[in-house]
Scaffold this motif. Structure first.
Motif, PDB file in Angstrom:
ATOM      1  N   VAL A  73       0.569  -1.191   0.002  1.00 33.75           N
ATOM      2  CA  VAL A  73      -0.101  -0.030  -0.074  1.00 33.75           C
ATOM      3  C   VAL A  73       0.814   1.317   0.020  1.00 33.75           C
ATOM      4  O   VAL A  73       1.715   1.371   0.825  1.00 33.75           O
ATOM      5  N   SER A  74       0.559   2.088  -1.001  1.00 33.37           N
ATOM      6  CA  SER A  74       1.323   3.262  -0.805  1.00 33.37           C
ATOM      7  C   SER A  74       0.261   4.579  -0.517  1.00 33.37           C
ATOM      8  O   SER A  74      -0.819   4.558  -1.077  1.00 33.37           O
ATOM      9  N   LEU A  75       0.388   5.404  -0.077  1.00 31.36           N
ATOM     10  CA  LEU A  75      -0.342   6.375   0.590  1.00 31.36           C
ATOM     11  C   LEU A  75       0.162   7.923  -0.202  1.00 31.36           C
ATOM     12  O   LEU A  75       1.382   8.184  -0.007  1.00 31.36           O
ATOM     13  N   GLU A  76      -0.759   8.277  -0.869  1.00 28.62           N
ATOM     14  CA  GLU A  76      -0.506   9.954  -1.590  1.00 28.62           C
ATOM     15  C   GLU A  76      -0.518  10.797  -0.377  1.00 28.62           C
ATOM     16  O   GLU A  76      -0.208  11.880  -0.951  1.00 28.62           O
ATOM     17  N   GLN A  77      -1.291  10.575   0.461  1.00 28.38           N
ATOM     18  CA  GLN A  77      -1.655  11.863   1.476  1.00 28.38           C
ATOM     19  C   GLN A  77      -1.564  11.471   2.810  1.00 28.38           C
ATOM     20  O   GLN A  77      -1.808  10.394   3.268  1.00 28.38           O
ATOM     21  N   GLN A  78      -0.815  12.479   3.526  1.00 28.74           N
ATOM     22  CA  GLN A  78      -0.700  12.093   5.181  1.00 28.74           C
ATOM     23  C   GLN A  78      -1.514  13.531   5.788  1.00 28.74           C
ATOM     24  O   GLN A  78      -1.455  13.357   7.104  1.00 28.74           O
ATOM     25  N   SER A  79      -1.694  14.351   5.188  1.00 25.64           N
ATOM     26  CA  SER A  79      -2.543  15.743   5.630  1.00 25.64           C
ATOM     27  C   SER A  79      -3.777  16.028   4.812  1.00 25.64           C
ATOM     28  O   SER A  79      -3.704  15.799   3.394  1.00 25.64           O
ATOM     29  N   TRP A  80      -4.643  16.730   5.422  1.00 22.95           N
ATOM     30  CA  TRP A  80      -5.784  17.314   4.634  1.00 22.95           C
ATOM     31  C   TRP A  80      -6.073  18.772   5.010  1.00 22.95           C
ATOM     32  O   TRP A  80      -5.641  19.160   6.239  1.00 22.95           O
ATOM     33  N   SER A  81      -6.636  19.437   4.476  1.00 24.12           N
ATOM     34  CA  SER A  81      -6.772  20.852   4.394  1.00 24.12           C
ATOM     35  C   SER A  81      -7.579  21.059   5.559  1.00 24.12           C
ATOM     36  O   SER A  81      -7.665  22.090   6.207  1.00 24.12           O
ATOM     37  N   ASP A  82      -8.840  20.168   5.642  1.00 23.18           N
ATOM     38  CA  ASP A  82      -9.933  20.550   6.785  1.00 23.18           C
ATOM     39  C   ASP A  82     -10.633  19.346   6.855  1.00 23.18           C
ATOM     40  O   ASP A  82     -10.806  18.310   5.996  1.00 23.18           O
ATOM     41  N   ILE A  83     -11.399  19.255   8.044  1.00 20.57           N
ATOM     42  CA  ILE A  83     -12.064  18.052   8.309  1.00 20.57           C
ATOM     43  C   ILE A  83     -13.528  17.854   7.341  1.00 20.57           C
ATOM     44  O   ILE A  83     -13.744  16.577   7.045  1.00 20.57           O
ATOM     45  N   ARG A  84     -14.091  18.779   6.654  1.00 22.09           N
ATOM     46  CA  ARG A  84     -14.969  18.646   5.828  1.00 22.09           C
ATOM     47  C   ARG A  84     -14.678  18.059   4.596  1.00 22.09           C
ATOM     48  O   ARG A  84     -15.309  17.094   4.110  1.00 22.09           O
ATOM     49  N   ILE A 137     -23.491  11.555   8.612  1.00 24.01           N
ATOM     50  CA  ILE A 137     -22.488  12.629   9.057  1.00 24.01           C
ATOM     51  C   ILE A 137     -22.191  13.831   8.420  1.00 24.01           C
ATOM     52  O   ILE A 137     -22.356  14.997   8.778  1.00 24.01           O
ATOM     53  N   LEU A 138     -22.226  13.479   7.094  1.00 20.51           N
ATOM     54  CA  LEU A 138     -21.892  14.892   6.327  1.00 20.51           C
ATOM     55  C   LEU A 138     -23.273  15.821   6.326  1.00 20.51           C
ATOM     56  O   LEU A 138     -22.997  17.003   6.374  1.00 20.51           O
ATOM     57  N   ASP A 139     -24.670  15.221   6.409  1.00 24.89           N
ATOM     58  CA  ASP A 139     -25.627  15.955   6.602  1.00 24.89           C
ATOM     59  C   ASP A 139     -25.463  16.807   7.775  1.00 24.89           C
ATOM     60  O   ASP A 139     -25.940  17.834   8.003  1.00 24.89           O
ATOM     61  N   GLN A 140     -25.161  16.098   8.963  1.00 25.67           N
ATOM     62  CA  GLN A 140     -24.959  16.899  10.146  1.00 25.67           C
ATOM     63  C   GLN A 140     -23.896  17.914  10.252  1.00 25.67           C
ATOM     64  O   GLN A 140     -24.005  18.849  10.938  1.00 25.67           O
ATOM     65  N   VAL A 141     -22.839  17.678   9.526  1.00 26.46           N
ATOM     66  CA  VAL A 141     -21.672  18.430   9.502  1.00 26.46           C
ATOM     67  C   VAL A 141     -22.077  19.755   8.616  1.00 26.46           C
ATOM     68  O   VAL A 141     -21.850  21.042   9.173  1.00 26.46           O
TER      69      VAL A 141
END
Ligand code: FE2
Ligand code: FE2
Length: 172
Positions: A73-84, A137-141
């Motif tokens: 498995v290779s991961l392209e991402q280790q961080s995200w811009s925001d939780i949404r 969850i997305l609806d709640q957000v």
């Protein structure tokens, strides 16, 4: 006799579940570093679930005299811009997995592999549950909105989901 087409398709699904498990693990790790403990807890749990989905496939495939392959498995991402956007990504990923399961069901039908067809029914139901959960969850957000304390409430919401009692499963 297991057809090579089914064996390959099941191994592709193993790779997909494995990838999902590691992507959610990386997401949980990022959330924890961002102080979003509730989100982290939810995603750590979800990562474990994807690992269980992978294991179930590995054991099935080996059990029907196939050869399961544990993927790199290779991961392209280790961080995200925001939780949404992270949660949107989870939803997109789940939809992709659902599509892949449905294609696998179609291949099993074509190949007249009724054992695999029956085995996959659990995944069809599981994917429906997961899509409903993430959509909810997305609806709640969205309801929480973008106010100054929105992160606090989003974190609380996911913490609640992480601690929710497991629904009864047909089979562990
Ligand atoms: Fe899964
Ligand atoms: Fe999933």
């Amino acid at each position: 006799m297991l057809s090579p087409v089914i064996e390959q398709a099941l191994n592709d699904q193993i790779a997909m579940e494995c990838k999902a498990s590691f992507v959610y693990l990386a997401m949980a790790n990022w959330c924890e570093q961002e102080g979003l403990g509730g989100c982290a807890e939810f995603l750590y749990e979800h990562s474990d679930e994807e690992r269980m989905h992978m294991l179930k496939l590995v054991k099935y495939l080996n059990g029907v005299d196939g050869k399961a392959i544990i993927p790199n498995v290779s991961l392209e991402q280790q961080s995200w811009s925001d939780i949404r956007s992270l949660l949107e990504e989870v939803y997109e990923h789940e939809k992709k997995v659902t599509k892949s399961i449905h294609e696998l069901v179609a291949v099993s039908q074509e190949q007249k592999d009724f054992r695999t067809l029956n085995f996959l029914q659990w995944y069809v139901d599981e994917q429906l549950e997961e899509e409903i959960l993430v959509k909810d969850i997305l609806d709640q957000v969205k309801l929480i909105g973008n106010g100054p304390q929105s992160l606090y409430y989003i974190n609380k919401e996911l913490e609640k989901r992480a601690n929710a009692p497991e629904e009864e499963e047909e089979e562990a």
